[in-house]
Scaffold this active site. Structure first.
Site, mmCIF file in Angstrom:
data_model
loop_
_atom_site.group_PDB
_atom_site.id
_atom_site.type_symbol
_atom_site.label_atom_id
_atom_site.label_comp_id
_atom_site.label_asym_id
_atom_site.label_seq_id
_atom_site.Cartn_x
_atom_site.Cartn_y
_atom_site.Cartn_z
ATOM 1 N N ARG A 49 -36.694 74.534 17.539
ATOM 2 C CA ARG A 49 -36.508 75.467 16.424
ATOM 3 C C ARG A 49 -36.473 76.901 16.948
ATOM 4 O O ARG A 49 -37.513 77.453 17.301
ATOM 5 C CB ARG A 49 -37.620 75.290 15.387
ATOM 6 C CG ARG A 49 -37.574 73.944 14.670
ATOM 7 C CD ARG A 49 -38.698 73.820 13.668
ATOM 8 N NE ARG A 49 -40.002 73.794 14.331
ATOM 9 C CZ ARG A 49 -41.165 73.678 13.696
ATOM 10 N NH1 ARG A 49 -41.190 73.604 12.368
ATOM 11 N NH2 ARG A 49 -42.299 73.652 14.365
ATOM 12 N N ASP A 51 -36.040 81.014 16.831
ATOM 13 C CA ASP A 51 -36.462 82.062 15.911
ATOM 14 C C ASP A 51 -35.276 82.869 15.400
ATOM 15 O O ASP A 51 -34.152 82.742 15.903
ATOM 16 C CB ASP A 51 -37.442 83.004 16.602
ATOM 17 C CG ASP A 51 -38.778 82.356 16.898
ATOM 18 O OD1 ASP A 51 -39.170 81.452 16.136
ATOM 19 O OD2 ASP A 51 -39.430 82.752 17.886
ATOM 20 N N TYR A 109 -33.621 77.741 28.895
ATOM 21 C CA TYR A 109 -33.227 78.958 28.202
ATOM 22 C C TYR A 109 -32.692 79.977 29.202
ATOM 23 O O TYR A 109 -33.065 79.967 30.376
ATOM 24 C CB TYR A 109 -34.420 79.587 27.478
ATOM 25 C CG TYR A 109 -34.833 78.901 26.202
ATOM 26 C CD1 TYR A 109 -34.348 79.330 24.960
ATOM 27 C CD2 TYR A 109 -35.717 77.826 26.215
ATOM 28 C CE1 TYR A 109 -34.738 78.723 23.786
ATOM 29 C CE2 TYR A 109 -36.108 77.202 25.040
ATOM 30 C CZ TYR A 109 -35.610 77.665 23.827
ATOM 31 O OH TYR A 109 -35.986 77.050 22.659
ATOM 32 N N ARG A 196 -39.801 84.904 25.457
ATOM 33 C CA ARG A 196 -39.725 86.340 25.146
ATOM 34 C C ARG A 196 -40.971 87.094 25.608
ATOM 35 O O ARG A 196 -40.890 88.246 26.031
ATOM 36 C CB ARG A 196 -39.494 86.528 23.651
ATOM 37 C CG ARG A 196 -38.110 86.072 23.195
ATOM 38 C CD ARG A 196 -38.024 85.956 21.689
ATOM 39 N NE ARG A 196 -38.331 87.229 21.035
ATOM 40 C CZ ARG A 196 -38.532 87.344 19.723
ATOM 41 N NH1 ARG A 196 -38.488 86.261 18.936
ATOM 42 N NH2 ARG A 196 -38.794 88.531 19.197
#
Length: 261
Positions: A49, A51, A109, A196
């Site tokens: 999921r 953001d 990622y 992040r």
């Protein structure tokens, strides 16, 4: 039957993946478009999921349906109903034991930093601009402290709902191509805001504000308040999800994200 789809999207157009009551999400537009093809309500489950503002070139979803359609209906057909910022990239029928989230063995990622004194007018939604000079080699060296099975409490969002902060990070690489600094990271799973938050701390090292071994200290202290600020979502992409070979899912190139696979 159970169907698996590969989905790509520009996350800047949505308030995250997960369906919400008052704002638009990627899940909502995918489910509504699939419902038009299947001719019944469809509920999809995703691999990860993302953001609000986070993108994906390789999101994986599954859903169940009794509707029999030509395979092109689940790709070309659904793309005709989806907004231009979302696209189905591949389709496959699979067995009932496949689960987009729980069958996944790793996620990958990439985070793209536009390192320039002047921002881009075209790429603003797809990269994060950092104006001060960055030493990507220092960032890469510091990031190697994160490899392995670690407690990532220092890089975990306060509202993270994961049962444990322990994650197994198999690689993290930081490289530069011109004005772009690219972080590439792979782990069995990620905590909320983990990538992040890692980027936010590495930026402090790359700009010379913190020493290389500061990352090791953060891991040891397990204190989120001592780490760097959460980096913006603009530059973050889910680029790959790994599954056991028995499911034989399509493998697509990572796409034009500045680095070869």
């Amino acid at each position: 039957m159970r169907i698996v789809l590969g989905v790509e999207y520009d996350g800047s157009r949505f308030y995250g993946w997960q369906r919400q009551q008052t704002v638009i999400s990627v899940q909502q537009v995918v489910e509504e478009s699939l419902g038009k093809i299947a001719n019944h309500p469809v509920k999809v489950t995703c691999a990860g999921r993302t953001d609000a503002g986070v993108h994906a070139t390789a999101q994986v979803v599954h859903f169940d349906t009794d509707s029999v359609r030509h395979r092109s209906a689940w790709t070309i057909g659904i793309n005709g109903f989806l907004p231009e910022s979302v696209s189905v990239r591949w389709f496959k029928e699979t067995s009932d034991d496949f689960h987009a989230r729980f069958s996944a063995t790793a996620r990958r990622y990439r985070y793209i930093i536009h390192n320039s004194t002047l921002r881009s007018g075209i790429l603003a939604r797809g990269v994060t601009t950092f104006f001060a000079p960055l030493d990507h080699e220092l960032m890469h060296e510091a990031a190697q402290y994160l490899v392995g099975r670690q407690d990532f409490s220092a890089f975990r969002a306060v509202n993270c709902q994961a049962n444990t902060p322990i994650r197994d990070l198999s690689h993290i690489r930081i490289s530069r191509m011109g004005d772009y600094v690219i972080l590439d990271v792979r782990a069995n799973a990620f905590l909320h805001h983990m990538v992040r938050n890692i980027v936010g701390s590495l930026l402090l090292i790359g700009s010379g504000e913190k020493p290389i071994n500061w990352i090791k200290t953060l891991l040891t202290d397990k204190d989120r308040t001592k780490a760097g600020a959460t980096a913006k979502p603009n530059g973050l992409y889910l680029v790959d999800v790994t599954y056991p070979e028995k499911f034989d899912l399509p493998r697509k190139p990572l796409g034009p994200l500045f680095l070869a696979d």
